[in-house]
Write a protein that holds these residues in place. Structure first.
Motif, PDB file in Angstrom:
ATOM      1  N   ASN A   1      27.012-101.358 -43.678  1.00 54.48           N
ATOM      2  CA  ASN A   1      25.905-100.713 -44.364  1.00 54.48           C
ATOM      3  C   ASN A   1      25.908 -99.248 -43.938  1.00 54.48           C
ATOM      4  N   ASN A   2      26.781 -98.483 -44.595  1.00 51.33           N
ATOM      5  CA  ASN A   2      27.070 -97.082 -44.238  1.00 51.33           C
ATOM      6  C   ASN A   2      27.862 -96.968 -42.935  1.00 51.33           C
ATOM      7  N   ARG A   3      27.845 -97.989 -42.109  1.00 52.49           N
ATOM      8  CA  ARG A   3      28.684 -98.088 -40.922  1.00 52.49           C
ATOM      9  C   ARG A   3      28.823 -99.573 -40.587  1.00 52.49           C
ATOM     10  N   TRP A   4      29.852 -99.926 -39.833  1.00 46.89           N
ATOM     11  CA  TRP A   4      30.046-101.326 -39.460  1.00 46.89           C
ATOM     12  C   TRP A   4      29.116-101.697 -38.308  1.00 46.89           C
ATOM     13  N   ILE A   5      28.459-102.841 -38.443  1.00 49.01           N
ATOM     14  CA  ILE A   5      27.531-103.345 -37.432  1.00 49.01           C
ATOM     15  C   ILE A   5      27.900-104.783 -37.082  1.00 49.01           C
ATOM     16  N   TYR A   6      27.898-105.073 -35.799  1.00 52.02           N
ATOM     17  CA  TYR A   6      28.068-106.431 -35.298  1.00 52.02           C
ATOM     18  C   TYR A   6      26.698-107.088 -35.391  1.00 52.02           C
ATOM     19  N   SER A   7      26.516-108.040 -36.326  1.00 55.43           N
ATOM     20  CA  SER A   7      25.170-108.488 -36.679  1.00 55.43           C
ATOM     21  C   SER A   7      24.772-109.842 -36.124  1.00 55.43           C
TER      22      SER A   7
ATOM     23  N   GLU B   1      26.508-134.779 -30.264  1.00 51.81           N
ATOM     24  CA  GLU B   1      26.125-134.159 -31.537  1.00 51.81           C
ATOM     25  C   GLU B   1      26.487-132.670 -31.466  1.00 51.81           C
ATOM     26  N   CYS B   2      26.842-132.105 -32.612  1.00 54.33           N
ATOM     27  CA  CYS B   2      27.274-130.705 -32.643  1.00 54.33           C
ATOM     28  C   CYS B   2      26.155-129.818 -33.197  1.00 54.33           C
ATOM     29  N   TYR B   3      25.874-128.733 -32.462  1.00 54.75           N
ATOM     30  CA  TYR B   3      24.813-127.811 -32.853  1.00 54.75           C
ATOM     31  C   TYR B   3      25.360-126.385 -32.933  1.00 54.75           C
ATOM     32  N   ASN B   4      24.748-125.610 -33.823  1.00 53.87           N
ATOM     33  CA  ASN B   4      25.027-124.178 -33.904  1.00 53.87           C
ATOM     34  C   ASN B   4      23.897-123.406 -33.237  1.00 53.87           C
ATOM     35  N   TYR B   5      24.236-122.651 -32.212  1.00 56.52           N
ATOM     36  CA  TYR B   5      23.287-121.733 -31.585  1.00 56.52           C
ATOM     37  C   TYR B   5      23.483-120.371 -32.236  1.00 56.52           C
ATOM     38  N   ILE B   6      22.469-119.894 -32.938  1.00 54.89           N
ATOM     39  CA  ILE B   6      22.595-118.670 -33.732  1.00 54.89           C
ATOM     40  C   ILE B   6      21.872-117.523 -33.022  1.00 54.89           C
ATOM     41  N   TYR B   7      22.612-116.444 -32.793  1.00 53.67           N
ATOM     42  CA  TYR B   7      22.096-115.302 -32.037  1.00 53.67           C
ATOM     43  C   TYR B   7      22.102-114.049 -32.906  1.00 53.67           C
ATOM     44  N   ARG B   8      21.081-113.239 -32.725  1.00 53.99           N
ATOM     45  CA  ARG B   8      21.084-111.872 -33.262  1.00 53.99           C
ATOM     46  C   ARG B   8      21.695-110.961 -32.208  1.00 53.99           C
ATOM     47  N   VAL B   9      22.496-110.016 -32.659  1.00 53.07           N
ATOM     48  CA  VAL B   9      23.165-109.113 -31.715  1.00 53.07           C
ATOM     49  C   VAL B   9      22.310-107.863 -31.521  1.00 53.07           C
ATOM     50  N   VAL B  10      22.015-107.557 -30.275  1.00 61.19           N
ATOM     51  CA  VAL B  10      21.258-106.352 -29.917  1.00 61.19           C
ATOM     52  C   VAL B  10      22.271-105.271 -29.531  1.00 61.19           C
ATOM     53  N   ASP B  11      21.930-103.987 -29.808  1.00 59.90           N
ATOM     54  CA  ASP B  11      22.872-102.879 -29.539  1.00 59.90           C
ATOM     55  C   ASP B  11      24.176-103.142 -30.283  1.00 59.90           C
ATOM     56  N   SER B  12      24.108-103.131 -31.614  1.00 60.84           N
ATOM     57  CA  SER B  12      25.167-103.733 -32.411  1.00 60.84           C
ATOM     58  C   SER B  12      26.186-102.761 -33.001  1.00 60.84           C
TER      59      SER B  12
ATOM     60  N   ILE C   1      29.502-100.925 -33.456  1.00 65.48           N
ATOM     61  CA  ILE C   1      30.806-101.323 -32.928  1.00 65.48           C
ATOM     62  C   ILE C   1      31.599-100.155 -32.358  1.00 65.48           C
ATOM     63  N   ALA C   2      31.223 -98.937 -32.724  1.00 67.89           N
ATOM     64  CA  ALA C   2      31.939 -97.777 -32.188  1.00 67.89           C
ATOM     65  C   ALA C   2      30.931 -96.671 -31.911  1.00 67.89           C
ATOM     66  N   PRO C   3      30.783 -96.139 -30.712  1.00 67.61           N
ATOM     67  CA  PRO C   3      31.582 -96.565 -29.558  1.00 67.61           C
ATOM     68  C   PRO C   3      31.142 -97.938 -29.050  1.00 67.61           C
ATOM     69  N   TYR C   4      32.061 -98.624 -28.369  1.00 69.23           N
ATOM     70  CA  TYR C   4      31.792 -99.973 -27.875  1.00 69.23           C
ATOM     71  C   TYR C   4      30.703 -99.929 -26.811  1.00 69.23           C
ATOM     72  N   VAL C   5      29.771-100.880 -26.920  1.00 68.14           N
ATOM     73  CA  VAL C   5      28.739-101.035 -25.896  1.00 68.14           C
ATOM     74  C   VAL C   5      28.761-102.473 -25.411  1.00 68.14           C
ATOM     75  N   SER C   6      28.078-102.751 -24.322  1.00 67.19           N
ATOM     76  CA  SER C   6      27.954-104.116 -23.817  1.00 67.19           C
ATOM     77  C   SER C   6      26.848-104.799 -24.616  1.00 67.19           C
ATOM     78  N   TYR C   7      27.202-105.810 -25.394  1.00 66.17           N
ATOM     79  CA  TYR C   7      26.247-106.399 -26.318  1.00 66.17           C
ATOM     80  C   TYR C   7      25.280-107.360 -25.623  1.00 66.17           C
ATOM     81  N   ASN C   8      24.060-107.391 -26.128  1.00 63.09           N
ATOM     82  CA  ASN C   8      23.067-108.380 -25.718  1.00 63.09           C
ATOM     83  C   ASN C   8      22.777-109.274 -26.923  1.00 63.09           C
TER      84      ASN C   8
END
Length: 258
Positions: free
Chosen positions: A212-218, A229-240, A242-249
């Motif tokens: 969206n005008n730039r690439w975001i790790y979402s 049983e198999c479950y999906n744990y779904i996370y929102r990425v904070v500090d997303s 991608i350039a410059p690289y940051v340590s994601y939360n």
């Protein structure tokens, strides 16, 4: 004492001769590797393209080191990309004869082919994958991705600064472009790339990147097994960004049963 000194002086000459013999033998063995040259009949994304390929192994079919020569039809300047895990079109494989099989394959002779380009069967294709209004070249590295699939490396084209500078291709070395393989989903229509990490049954990961005008790790999805049983744990990425690289939360937003 004089005899000992004479022997010591002669020793370097003996070893020097042996080293030369060894080098000669290595050169002879290298010359036995015949090459296959493919020239594509089409002008592909303004480039004339030629691949010079030396076969190496057949674990995942015929794979070898290749030099890809790309001549810009507008400037007549040639640039190169090396693919050490290059596979060749099946229609070519059917026409070559292998003299010796094993870790290193030996072709019966040097081969030269001229063929029409088909992106579905080729080891490369062009695509504007980062939305910079220029098509990058995507190179398939056969058999070196996860689970033995093809890895995909992305290169962008750069002109040499002056007439005597070579044009060149830069590999894009940040996410998601440095993590692509045949298990990835490249959805350019919706400006989205999904990277799948295969870690076994109910243990994979999905990383979603959107433009969206730039690439975001979402988003990140982690598969987990709980009581068989198999479950999906779904996370929102904070500090997303991608350039410059940051340590994601990551912030957990939901858990869904598969």
């Amino acid at each position: 004492m004089k005899k000992l000194l004479l022997i010591l002086l002669c020793l370097p000459l003996v070893y020097s001769c042996r080293d030369k013999d060894k080098i000669k033998k290595e050169k002879i063995s290298i010359k036995l590797e015949n090459t296959l040259t493919i020239k594509y009949s089409d002008i592909i994304n303004d480039f004339k393209i030629k691949i010079i390929w030396t076969p190496r192994s057949e674990n995942y079919g015929y794979i070898g080191s290749a030099r890809i020569a790309l001549t810009n039809t507008k400037t007549n300047r040639t640039s190169y990309i090396i693919n050490n895990f290059c596979s060749i079109e099946n229609e070519i494989i059917k026409k070559i004869k292998v003299k010796k099989k094993g870790e290193y394959l030996s072709l019966e002779k040097d081969y030269n082919f001229k063929i029409d380009y088909d992106s579905n069967n080729s080891s490369f294709y062009f695509q504007d994958i980062n939305f910079d209004n220029k098509k990058e070249i995507l190179i398939k590295e056969a058999g070196v991705g996860q689970r033995g699939v093809n890895a995909i490396k992305v290169y962008e084209y750069s002109f040499g600064m002056y007439s005597d500078y070579a044009d060149f291709w830069d590999k894009i070395n940040y996410k998601p472009f440095n993590s692509l393989d045949d298990m990835s989903n490249i959805d350019l229509e919706n400006k989205k790339i999904e990277i799948y990490g295969s870690n076994g049954v109910c243990a994979g990961t999905y990383d979603e990147y959107i433009y969206n005008n730039r690439w975001i790790y979402s988003k990140r999805i982690i598969e987990k097994e709980i009581d068989f049983e198999c479950y999906n744990y779904i996370y929102r990425v904070v500090d997303s960004d991608i350039a410059p690289y940051v340590s994601y939360n990551y912030e957990l937003i939901s858990i869904e049963k598969q």
